[in-house]
Design a protein around this motif. Structure first.
Motif, PDB file in Angstrom:
ATOM      1  N   SER A   1       6.320   7.098   7.418  1.00  0.00           N
ATOM      2  CA  SER A   1       5.334   6.174   6.863  1.00  0.00           C
ATOM      3  C   SER A   1       5.440   6.038   5.346  1.00  0.00           C
ATOM      4  O   SER A   1       4.686   5.287   4.731  1.00  0.00           O
ATOM      5  CB  SER A   1       3.920   6.637   7.226  1.00  0.00           C
ATOM      6  OG  SER A   1       3.692   7.955   6.780  1.00  0.00           O
ATOM      7  N   MET A   2       6.353   6.779   4.748  1.00  0.00           N
ATOM      8  CA  MET A   2       6.605   6.660   3.308  1.00  0.00           C
ATOM      9  C   MET A   2       8.121   6.721   3.123  1.00  0.00           C
ATOM     10  O   MET A   2       8.710   7.788   3.006  1.00  0.00           O
ATOM     11  CB  MET A   2       5.887   7.777   2.553  1.00  0.00           C
ATOM     12  CG  MET A   2       5.765   7.547   1.063  1.00  0.00           C
ATOM     13  SD  MET A   2       4.821   8.869   0.219  1.00  0.00           S
ATOM     14  CE  MET A   2       3.151   8.550   0.817  1.00  0.00           C
ATOM     15  N   ALA A   3       8.761   5.555   3.129  1.00  0.00           N
ATOM     16  CA  ALA A   3      10.218   5.477   3.170  1.00  0.00           C
ATOM     17  C   ALA A   3      10.852   6.104   1.934  1.00  0.00           C
ATOM     18  O   ALA A   3      10.285   6.082   0.835  1.00  0.00           O
ATOM     19  CB  ALA A   3      10.658   4.025   3.306  1.00  0.00           C
ATOM     20  N   SER A   4      12.043   6.634   2.126  1.00  0.00           N
ATOM     21  CA  SER A   4      12.795   7.188   1.018  1.00  0.00           C
ATOM     22  C   SER A   4      13.061   6.108  -0.030  1.00  0.00           C
ATOM     23  O   SER A   4      13.538   5.023   0.289  1.00  0.00           O
ATOM     24  CB  SER A   4      14.123   7.746   1.534  1.00  0.00           C
ATOM     25  OG  SER A   4      14.918   8.233   0.483  1.00  0.00           O
ATOM     26  N   GLY A   5      12.730   6.391  -1.270  1.00  0.00           N
ATOM     27  CA  GLY A   5      12.889   5.414  -2.343  1.00  0.00           C
ATOM     28  C   GLY A   5      11.646   4.610  -2.645  1.00  0.00           C
ATOM     29  O   GLY A   5      11.656   3.748  -3.528  1.00  0.00           O
ATOM     30  N   SER A   6      10.560   4.889  -1.932  1.00  0.00           N
ATOM     31  CA  SER A   6       9.328   4.113  -2.118  1.00  0.00           C
ATOM     32  C   SER A   6       8.692   4.317  -3.488  1.00  0.00           C
ATOM     33  O   SER A   6       7.887   3.491  -3.917  1.00  0.00           O
ATOM     34  CB  SER A   6       8.311   4.482  -1.024  1.00  0.00           C
ATOM     35  OG  SER A   6       8.751   4.057   0.244  1.00  0.00           O
ATOM     36  N   HIS A   7       9.054   5.388  -4.183  1.00  0.00           N
ATOM     37  CA  HIS A   7       8.458   5.636  -5.498  1.00  0.00           C
ATOM     38  C   HIS A   7       8.839   4.555  -6.513  1.00  0.00           C
ATOM     39  O   HIS A   7       8.210   4.432  -7.560  1.00  0.00           O
ATOM     40  CB  HIS A   7       8.902   7.006  -6.013  1.00  0.00           C
ATOM     41  CG  HIS A   7      10.389   7.137  -6.209  1.00  0.00           C
ATOM     42  ND1 HIS A   7      11.240   7.397  -5.159  1.00  0.00           N
ATOM     43  CD2 HIS A   7      11.171   7.018  -7.310  1.00  0.00           C
ATOM     44  CE1 HIS A   7      12.486   7.445  -5.612  1.00  0.00           C
ATOM     45  NE2 HIS A   7      12.483   7.223  -6.918  1.00  0.00           N
ATOM     46  N   ARG A   8       9.858   3.742  -6.165  1.00  0.00           N
ATOM     47  CA  ARG A   8      10.295   2.691  -7.080  1.00  0.00           C
ATOM     48  C   ARG A   8       9.570   1.367  -6.866  1.00  0.00           C
ATOM     49  O   ARG A   8       9.814   0.404  -7.594  1.00  0.00           O
ATOM     50  CB  ARG A   8      11.807   2.475  -6.937  1.00  0.00           C
ATOM     51  CG  ARG A   8      12.648   3.671  -7.365  1.00  0.00           C
ATOM     52  CD  ARG A   8      14.126   3.317  -7.424  1.00  0.00           C
ATOM     53  NE  ARG A   8      14.662   3.028  -6.103  1.00  0.00           N
ATOM     54  CZ  ARG A   8      15.282   3.926  -5.345  1.00  0.00           C
ATOM     55  NH1 ARG A   8      15.418   5.170  -5.778  1.00  0.00           N
ATOM     56  NH2 ARG A   8      15.762   3.603  -4.165  1.00  0.00           N
ATOM     57  N   ILE A   9       8.713   1.280  -5.855  1.00  0.00           N
ATOM     58  CA  ILE A   9       8.006   0.028  -5.567  1.00  0.00           C
ATOM     59  C   ILE A   9       6.497   0.275  -5.567  1.00  0.00           C
ATOM     60  O   ILE A   9       6.046   1.422  -5.477  1.00  0.00           O
ATOM     61  CB  ILE A   9       8.446  -0.575  -4.213  1.00  0.00           C
ATOM     62  CG1 ILE A   9       8.167   0.411  -3.071  1.00  0.00           C
ATOM     63  CG2 ILE A   9       9.929  -0.945  -4.241  1.00  0.00           C
ATOM     64  CD1 ILE A   9       8.473  -0.154  -1.693  1.00  0.00           C
ATOM     65  N   SER A  10       5.717  -0.802  -5.650  1.00  0.00           N
ATOM     66  CA  SER A  10       4.259  -0.657  -5.740  1.00  0.00           C
ATOM     67  C   SER A  10       3.583  -0.671  -4.376  1.00  0.00           C
ATOM     68  O   SER A  10       2.535  -0.034  -4.197  1.00  0.00           O
ATOM     69  CB  SER A  10       3.673  -1.774  -6.611  1.00  0.00           C
ATOM     70  OG  SER A  10       3.995  -3.044  -6.060  1.00  0.00           O
ATOM     71  N   ASN A  11       4.144  -1.366  -3.387  1.00  0.00           N
ATOM     72  CA  ASN A  11       3.527  -1.399  -2.055  1.00  0.00           C
ATOM     73  C   ASN A  11       4.553  -1.823  -1.024  1.00  0.00           C
ATOM     74  O   ASN A  11       5.576  -2.428  -1.357  1.00  0.00           O
ATOM     75  CB  ASN A  11       2.312  -2.344  -2.029  1.00  0.00           C
ATOM     76  CG  ASN A  11       2.672  -3.754  -2.443  1.00  0.00           C
ATOM     77  OD1 ASN A  11       3.237  -4.519  -1.681  1.00  0.00           O
ATOM     78  ND2 ASN A  11       2.357  -4.107  -3.689  1.00  0.00           N
ATOM     79  N   ASP A  12       4.266  -1.515   0.224  1.00  0.00           N
ATOM     80  CA  ASP A  12       5.185  -1.819   1.323  1.00  0.00           C
ATOM     81  C   ASP A  12       4.441  -1.643   2.634  1.00  0.00           C
ATOM     82  O   ASP A  12       3.336  -1.093   2.671  1.00  0.00           O
ATOM     83  CB  ASP A  12       6.392  -0.878   1.265  1.00  0.00           C
ATOM     84  CG  ASP A  12       7.599  -1.381   2.064  1.00  0.00           C
ATOM     85  OD1 ASP A  12       7.528  -2.505   2.612  1.00  0.00           O
ATOM     86  OD2 ASP A  12       8.606  -0.646   2.117  1.00  0.00           O
ATOM     87  N   PHE A  13       5.030  -2.117   3.722  1.00  0.00           N
ATOM     88  CA  PHE A  13       4.534  -1.804   5.062  1.00  0.00           C
ATOM     89  C   PHE A  13       5.728  -1.405   5.902  1.00  0.00           C
ATOM     90  O   PHE A  13       6.852  -1.860   5.682  1.00  0.00           O
ATOM     91  CB  PHE A  13       3.776  -2.982   5.688  1.00  0.00           C
ATOM     92  CG  PHE A  13       4.623  -4.205   5.925  1.00  0.00           C
ATOM     93  CD1 PHE A  13       5.228  -4.436   7.154  1.00  0.00           C
ATOM     94  CD2 PHE A  13       4.807  -5.143   4.919  1.00  0.00           C
ATOM     95  CE1 PHE A  13       6.007  -5.558   7.376  1.00  0.00           C
ATOM     96  CE2 PHE A  13       5.570  -6.275   5.126  1.00  0.00           C
ATOM     97  CZ  PHE A  13       6.170  -6.490   6.364  1.00  0.00           C
TER      98      PHE A  13
END
Length: 486
Positions: free
Chosen positions: A140-152
Motif C-alpha cells: 500500500s506504499m509503493a517503493s519510491g513513493s517518497h518522491r511523490i505527493s500522492n498516489d493510489f
C-alpha cells in the motif's frame, strides 16, 4: 459525479449519478455516503468473489437459490447459460446496459499504514485486529513513493484485492525527517467495488496526516461495510459464493473500474502503447506472465494492468475453461516473489526494477512503453505485421467515430471503455469461432483463407497460431505454405 456535503466531508465517498442526485428523499445509508449500489443503475447480476468478473448479461438469467459453499449449485438455480454474443448485440446499447453487476458490501479489512523513520513501513492501525496483513505495509506504499505527493494503488493480498490511497505531507519535524507519509486502504474479495471508496480513502489519508490517530470514521465505515466470511477462514464470502461453478461465463466479462485520471483508462492505454497493444493482445490471449515496470506514481499503471486483462476477453461459452486464467495482480514488490513463482498466468506492475533480473518470474517484461521477452520462441510475437496495423487502424477509426458522435450528436450512451473491450472481444470471438468450426469439420484443416478470415496474417502470425492451438488444446491441422520454402 462526486457528492460532498459540508456536514461530514470525511465520510463522503460515494460516486453518485446525476439521476440519483434528483431524488428528494435519500436513504439513511446514502445520506452518510455508505451506499454501494451500482451508480449507473445497472440491473444486478452475479459477481465472482475474489475475481470481480460479472457472470451474466443483464436480465437473461435469475438466481432462485444460493449455491452451497462446497461449489455445488443449488438444484433450483437457473444458470446464466444463454449468453448472447456481443457481435450480434444491438450496437445502440452500451455494454454496461447489457451487463449486470452485483456489488456486495464485502470489506474484509480497513487499515492505516505509516512510514516510521526507525522501523520503515508499518501497519499503524487496522480492523479487525486479528486480520493477517503481512506485507500490506509494502503493497500500500509503493517503493519510491517518497518522491511523490500522492498516489493510489491496487494490489492483491492472498485471495483478496486491496485499494490504498497514499499521501505525503511536509512537516517541520526532525523526528519525521521533514515528511509524514501514510496510506489508508481496504481489502475486499472483489476489486470491482473498490473504486466506490476511492474518494473516502483519499479524504481519510489526508485526515490521518493532519490528525494522526483519529480512527473514528474508519471504525464506523468498517462496521457498516464489513463482509461476512465463511467460518473456515478460506476467503469465501457467503453473500456471493458463485464463482466456483460458473468459470466459463465469468471469464468472458470485464470488471467495471472507475477512472480517476483525466485522459480515461482505455484512451490513456491506447495512446501510451499505440500499435504495441496488438503485441500485448497476443501475449494476453496466450495467457503469458506479463510484468509492467514503471516508476511511481503507480495508480495509472494499475489501470494498464486492468486494460491488458481486458484484451483477452472471450464471450463464447466453453472457450478457455482449460487454460490458466489471466489474473490481475496489480502492484507487486519483492515480497510477492514467492507468490508470482507459482502463477502460470498473470498481469502485474511494479516500481522495483530488480524484477527485470528475475526472468524466471515472467514471460513478458514491459519497461514503460518497451515490450520485450527473454524467451527466443516468443521473439516473433514482438514484431508487428500488416494484419496488426490494419486492426489498429480500424480501432482508431472507431474511436474517431465515437468522439465525433459524442461531440456532434451529444451521444452520452457510448464510451471508449465499451468500444475498446468489445473491439477485442469480437476479434477473439472471431478467432475461436473459426477454430471451433474447423475443429468440428471432417478434415480439421486450417487454411490460409481461414486465417485471413480471423483477421490474422497466414505467414507472420503462424507462430502465434501454433502457440494458440497448443495453449487452448484445439485439434486442427495448420496447412499454410511457407513462402521461404519451394
Amino acid at each position: 459525479m462526486v457528492e460532498q456535503s459540508d456536514r461530514a466531508p470525511l465520510l463522503d465517498w460515494e460516486e453518485i449519478s446525476p439521476a440519483e442526485l434528483t431524488q428528494a428523499v435519500p436513504s439513511p445509508a446514502k445520506e452518510h455516503g455508505w451506499e454501494s449500489s451500482p451508480p449507473d443503475g445497472c440491473s444486478q447480476g452475479i459477481t465472482a468473489p475474489g475475481i470481480g468478473w460479472s457472470t451474466r448479461y443483464g436480465g437473461r438469467a435469475t438466481v432462485t437459490a444460493v449455491p452451497s459453499l462446497n461449489g455445488s449449485p443449488s438444484p433450483d438455480y437457473t444458470g446464466p447459460w444463454d449468453v448472447p454474443s456481443p457481435i450480434n448485440a444491438d450496437p445502440g446499447i452500451s455494454l454496461k446496459e447489457r451487463v449486470g453487476w452485483e456489488e456486495k458490501d464485502q470489506i474484509v479489512s480497513v487499515f492505516v499504514v505509516t512510514f516510521d523513520t526507525r522501523s520503515g513501513n508499518m501497519v499503524e492501525w487496522c480492523l479487525p485486529q486479528d486480520v493477517n496483513l503481512d506485507g500490506v505495509e509494502f503493497k500500500s506504499m509503493a517503493s519510491g513513493s517518497h518522491r511523490i505527493s500522492n498516489d493510489f494503488i491496487y494490489f492483491r493480498k492472498g485471495c483478496y484485492f486491496g485499494l490504498a490511497c497514499f499521501a505525503n505531507m511536509p512537516v517541520e519535524s526532525e523526528l519525521e525527517r521533514g515528511a509524514r507519509m501514510k496510506s489508508v486502504g481496504i481489502l475486499s474479495p472483489s476489486y470491482t467495488l473498490l473504486y466506490h471508496y476511492m474518494h473516502f480513502l483519499e479524504n481519510q489519508v489526508r485526515h490521518q496526516l493532519q490528525c494522526p490517530g483519529s480512527y473514528s470514521p474508519l471504525e464506523a465505515f468498517y462496521e457498516d461495510k464489513k463482509a461476512v466470511l465463511h467460518p473456515a477462514g478460506n476467503g469465501l464470502v457467503t453473500a456471493c459464493p458463485t464463482s466456483y461453478w460458473v468459470p466459463a461465463i465469468n471469464r468472458c466479462m470485464h470488471p467495471e473500474m472507475k477512472i480517476t485520471h483525466p485522459a480515461g483508462c482505455m484512451s490513456q492505454f491506447i495512446c501510451f502503447f499505440g500499435e504495441q497493444i496488438l503485441v500485448l493482445w497476443k501475449f494476453a490471449l496466450l495467457r503469458k506472465r506479463i510484468l509492467m515496470f514503471s516508476p511511481p506514481p503507480v495508480g495509472v499503471v494499475c489501470y494498464r494492468v486492468y486494460c491488458c486483462c481486458c484484451l483477452s476477453n472471450v464471450s463464447i461459452p466453453g472457450i478457455g475453461v482449460s487454460v490458466p486464467e489471466l489474473r490481475p495482480f496489480f502492484y507487486v514488490n519483492v515480497a510477492d516473489i514467492a507468490a508470482l513463482a507459482t502463477e502460470m498466468s498473470y498481469v502485474a506492475c511494479t516500481t522495483e526494477n530488480i524484477f527485470e533480473e528475475k526472468k524466471e518470474l515472467y514471460d513478458v517484461y514491459v519497461d514503460n512503453q518497451n515490450v520485450k521477452t527473454h524467451r527466443d520462441s516468443m521473439q516473433p510475437l514482438l514484431r508487428l505485421n500488416g494484419a496488426d496495423r490494419e486492426k489498429y487502424r480500424k480501432l482508431s477509426e472507431q474511436r474517431q467515430m465515437l468522439h465525433y458522435t459524442q461531440e456532434v450528436d451529444g451521444d452520452c450512451t457510448s464510451n471508449e471503455e465499451d468500444l475498446f473491450i468489445l473491439f477485442f472481444m469480437e476479434q477473439n470471438n472471431r478467432i475461436f469461432q473459426t477454430l471451433s468450426e474447423v475443429e468440428a469439420s471432417a478434415d480439421h484443416t486450417l487454411t490460409a483463407e481461414h486465417v485471413r478470415a480471423m483477421g490474422l496474417d497466414p505467414q507472420a502470425d503462424r507462430t502465434f497460431l501454433e502457440d494458440l492451438l497448443e495453449v487452448y488444446g484445439i485439434d486442427v491441422m495448420l496447412v499454410i505454405d511457407n513462402p521461404c520454402c519451394p
